[in-house]
Motif scaffolding. Structure first.
Motif, PDB file in Angstrom:
ATOM      1  N   ALA A 136      43.197  -5.120 -38.824  1.00  0.00           N
ATOM      2  CA  ALA A 136      42.843  -6.016 -39.932  1.00  0.00           C
ATOM      3  C   ALA A 136      42.708  -7.460 -39.452  1.00  0.00           C
ATOM      4  O   ALA A 136      41.832  -8.200 -39.916  1.00  0.00           O
ATOM      5  N   HIS A 140      39.558  -9.719 -39.926  1.00  0.00           N
ATOM      6  CA  HIS A 140      39.781 -10.931 -40.711  1.00  0.00           C
ATOM      7  C   HIS A 140      39.342 -12.184 -39.953  1.00  0.00           C
ATOM      8  O   HIS A 140      38.613 -13.026 -40.485  1.00  0.00           O
ATOM      9  N   PRO A 151      46.364  -9.493 -43.472  1.00  0.00           N
ATOM     10  CA  PRO A 151      46.417  -8.448 -42.449  1.00  0.00           C
ATOM     11  C   PRO A 151      47.812  -7.841 -42.287  1.00  0.00           C
ATOM     12  O   PRO A 151      47.948  -6.653 -42.007  1.00  0.00           O
ATOM     13  N   VAL A 154      48.141  -4.765 -44.514  1.00  0.00           N
ATOM     14  CA  VAL A 154      47.131  -3.710 -44.458  1.00  0.00           C
ATOM     15  C   VAL A 154      47.708  -2.476 -43.761  1.00  0.00           C
ATOM     16  O   VAL A 154      48.311  -2.567 -42.693  1.00  0.00           O
TER      17      VAL A 154
END
Length: 181
Positions: A136, A140, A151, A154
């Motif tokens: 993530a 990102h 993140p 996630v």
């Protein structure tokens, strides 16, 4: 418009004690996430075990689907997703990845972050990630927003449920044949 390119997200379940413990909590079929820039999964990166026999020594790893942890656990099940991105996004992702590669020894595994996910409170350390947090983070920092969460919150299941990811393969990792896709 630039030609689209693909990156691949691999979600796995090795059946190890650690993944079974996570699975008891998450009830998700896959509890490990990796990212690759090729369909063959030759350039595969994540945060996980540095040595197959030692689950306590974790950090940034370049994974190999033929050797290491996946070779030790030949019944590993997986799903592979394709994410269509622009060449500019791929360049950004690779630049972020190279920061991890250049300083790979300074990164550790964010075990407390997994607890943070469970209580929905992000637990972040500057040089510490867990697998889906790392994937993530790469997305990102490259401007790819698949979720409205940090993140550090996630999970592999979040990756699985993203509408931008297209299922390429599901089954035993040892039986994956990229040419057949």
């Amino acid at each position: 418009m630039d030609e689209e390119q693909s990156v691949y997200i691999l979600l796995t379940n090795t059946g190890t004690l650690f993944t079974r413990m996570i699975g008891l909590y998450t009830k998700a079929p896959y509890n490990h996430a990796s990212i690759s820039f090729d369909r063959e999964l030759n350039e595969l990166y994540s945060f996980g075990r540095k040595q197959p026999n030692n689950p306590l020594n974790g950090g940034f790893v370049k994974e190999n689907i033929q050797t290491g942890t996946y070779n030790k656990y030949p019944n590993t099940t997986c799903v592979i997703y394709e994410l269509k991105v622009t060449p500019r996004e791929v360049d950004k992702m690779k630049r972020v990845l190279h920061i991890f590669i250049r300083s790979s020894q300074k990164y550790g595994y964010n075990l407390l972050g997994i607890i943070g996910v469970a209580i929905q409170e992000p637990v972040e350390f500057s040089n510490s990630y867990f697998c889906s947090q790392f994937v993530a983070e790469i997305l990102h920092r490259s401007g790819i927003k698949l979720w409205s969460k940090l993140p550090a919150l996630v999970t592999p299941e979040d990756l699985r449920s993203s509408e931008r990811l297209r299922l390429v393969y599901e089954g035993k990792l040892s039986e994956y044949e990229p040419e057949a896709m």
